[in-house]
Design an enzyme around this catalytic site. Structure first.
Site, PDB file in Angstrom:
ATOM      1  N   GLN A  60      35.936  -7.514 -11.298  1.00  0.00           N
ATOM      2  CA  GLN A  60      34.770  -7.300 -12.486  1.00  0.00           C
ATOM      3  C   GLN A  60      35.840  -7.725 -13.606  1.00  0.00           C
ATOM      4  OE1 GLN A  60      31.692  -6.509 -10.337  1.00  0.00           O
ATOM      5  NE2 GLN A  60      31.700  -7.072 -12.516  1.00  0.00           N
TER       6      GLN A  60
ATOM      7  N   LYS B 141      18.917 -18.408  -7.441  1.00  0.00           N
ATOM      8  CA  LYS B 141      19.449 -18.841  -8.838  1.00  0.00           C
ATOM      9  C   LYS B 141      20.114 -20.280  -8.785  1.00  0.00           C
ATOM     10  CE  LYS B 141      22.139 -15.309  -9.112  1.00  0.00           C
ATOM     11  NZ  LYS B 141      21.445 -14.958  -7.887  1.00  0.00           N
ATOM     12  N   THR B 142      20.769 -20.480  -7.566  1.00  0.00           N
ATOM     13  CA  THR B 142      21.281 -21.904  -7.480  1.00  0.00           C
ATOM     14  C   THR B 142      20.325 -23.050  -7.398  1.00  0.00           C
ATOM     15  OG1 THR B 142      23.284 -20.875  -6.263  1.00  0.00           O
ATOM     16  CG2 THR B 142      23.006 -23.295  -6.297  1.00  0.00           C
TER      17      THR B 142
ATOM     18  N   GLY C  66      18.988 -12.006 -10.846  1.00  0.00           N
ATOM     19  CA  GLY C  66      18.252 -12.024  -9.789  1.00  0.00           C
ATOM     20  C   GLY C  66      19.373 -11.340  -8.774  1.00  0.00           C
ATOM     21  N   ASN C  67      19.011 -10.896  -7.679  1.00  0.00           N
ATOM     22  CA  ASN C  67      19.922 -10.379  -6.627  1.00  0.00           C
ATOM     23  C   ASN C  67      20.670 -11.391  -5.861  1.00  0.00           C
ATOM     24  OD1 ASN C  67      21.132  -8.464  -5.056  1.00  0.00           O
ATOM     25  ND2 ASN C  67      19.277  -7.563  -4.212  1.00  0.00           N
ATOM     26  N   ILE C  68      21.927 -11.058  -5.372  1.00  0.00           N
ATOM     27  CA  ILE C  68      22.408 -12.135  -4.381  1.00  0.00           C
ATOM     28  C   ILE C  68      21.686 -12.747  -3.528  1.00  0.00           C
ATOM     29  CG2 ILE C  68      24.311 -12.426  -3.052  1.00  0.00           C
ATOM     30  CD1 ILE C  68      25.314  -9.562  -3.904  1.00  0.00           C
TER      31      ILE C  68
ATOM     32  N   GLU D 251      30.819 -12.909   2.534  1.00  0.00           N
ATOM     33  CA  GLU D 251      29.591 -12.005   2.188  1.00  0.00           C
ATOM     34  C   GLU D 251      28.927 -11.843   3.527  1.00  0.00           C
ATOM     35  OE1 GLU D 251      27.820 -14.253  -1.786  1.00  0.00           O
ATOM     36  OE2 GLU D 251      27.025 -14.675   0.219  1.00  0.00           O
TER      37      GLU D 251
ATOM     38  N   GLU E 297      23.593 -19.101 -15.399  1.00  0.00           N
ATOM     39  CA  GLU E 297      23.358 -18.259 -14.171  1.00  0.00           C
ATOM     40  C   GLU E 297      24.139 -16.864 -14.258  1.00  0.00           C
ATOM     41  OE1 GLU E 297      23.943 -18.457  -9.057  1.00  0.00           O
ATOM     42  OE2 GLU E 297      24.807 -20.149 -10.404  1.00  0.00           O
ATOM     43  N   ARG E 298      23.421 -15.768 -14.264  1.00  0.00           N
ATOM     44  CA  ARG E 298      23.666 -14.482 -14.301  1.00  0.00           C
ATOM     45  C   ARG E 298      24.470 -14.503 -15.923  1.00  0.00           C
ATOM     46  NH1 ARG E 298      25.310 -12.410  -9.386  1.00  0.00           N
ATOM     47  NH2 ARG E 298      23.251 -11.601  -8.330  1.00  0.00           N
TER      48      ARG E 298
END
Ligand code: DGT
Length: 229
Positions: A80, A33-34, A27-29, A171, A103-104
């Site tokens: 990356q 997810k956390t 999912g997006n930032i 961020e 996660e991811r």
């Protein structure tokens, strides 16, 4: 794979040695997810592997995440490359748990983040070609078996509001347009299936508030961690 059946754990593990049933949370930032991982960390037969953001923020004294956001033209490939190493470590990490939730993944790193950086012009053609070659090699040679993908689907506007609320230093200047790019690439990958999708996708509405999302998660719990209560 049939996540609804009660014996899916043994079915999917058949012929895979001791490999755990493996779930990716995508999912997006700012999609939640956390919180998703935190909920499943209570089960003793489940191992949760959170994204190694702390490693990215302090690698031998360097804040790689900050460098990438501050100067993406210069640092995207470097970032990356380290994301790839740390994610690969999670994919291949042996686990004695019955279910491993990551996660991811290397898949979203490639199909969503690398592509977004390329589309935004932060990675040039040569950099993109080299990192893509690495991914091709990894996907071809290594066992990255996945059994289920959870897609926490979120509108970029809601993701942006959450990112601003949590105010992680690195961020604070992520433009909505960047989140829109990451979102579009998740949609192309997991909904439109324009890139290879390595397992069945279970989509959850992550625009909801955390309590409502948790209710939905509990409803699907048997699919997410089959055979575990
Ligand atoms: P959550 O709980 O859904 O809010 O998840 P976050 O935001 O804690 O975690 P996540 O995966 O969205 O990523 C943390 C930061 O790392 C975020 O600024 C995005 C960035 N990030 C994660 N993976 C990649 C990647 O492969 N490439 C790039 N450029 N950035 C990434």
């Amino acid at each position: 794979m049939s996540p609804n059946s009660n014996n899916v754990l043994s079915d999917s593990q058949e012929g895979r040695g001791d490999k755990p049933y493996t779930v990716l949370v995508e999912g997006n930032i700012g999609s939640g997810k956390t919180s998703f991982l935190n909920y499943f960390s209570q089960f003793k037969d489940v191992e949760t592997l959170a994204e190694p953001v702390d490693k990215w923020r302090n690698f031998k004294g360097f804040n790689l995440l900050e460098l990438m956001y501050q100067d993406p033209h210069k640092y995207s490939l470097m970032f990356q490359s380290y994301v790839q190493l740390t994610m690969l470590d999670h994919h291949v990490k042996p686990s004695s748990a019955k279910v491993k939730i990551i996660e991811r993944s290397l898949y979203s790193a490639r199909y969503c983040f690398v592509e977004n950086l390329r589309q935004k012009g932060y990675m040039d053609g040569a950099e993109h070609a080299v990192i893509s070659e690495w991914y091709d090699w990894i996907f071809d040679k290594l066992d990255l078996t996945v059994d289920l993908i959870i897609y926490l689907r979120t509108s970029p506007v809601i993701a942006s509001a959450r990112i601003q609320r949590r105010s992680r230093n690195e961020e604070n200047k992520i433009p909505l347009e960047y989140l829109q790019g990451v979102h579009n690439l998740h949609e192309e990958w997991l909904i439109k299936k324009k890139c290879p999708v390595p397992a069945k996708v279970l989509e959850l509405d992550a625009n909801q508030d955390p309590e409502a999302l948790l209710k939905d998660i509990k409803k699907c719990q048997d699919q997410i961690i089959p055979g575990i209560s």
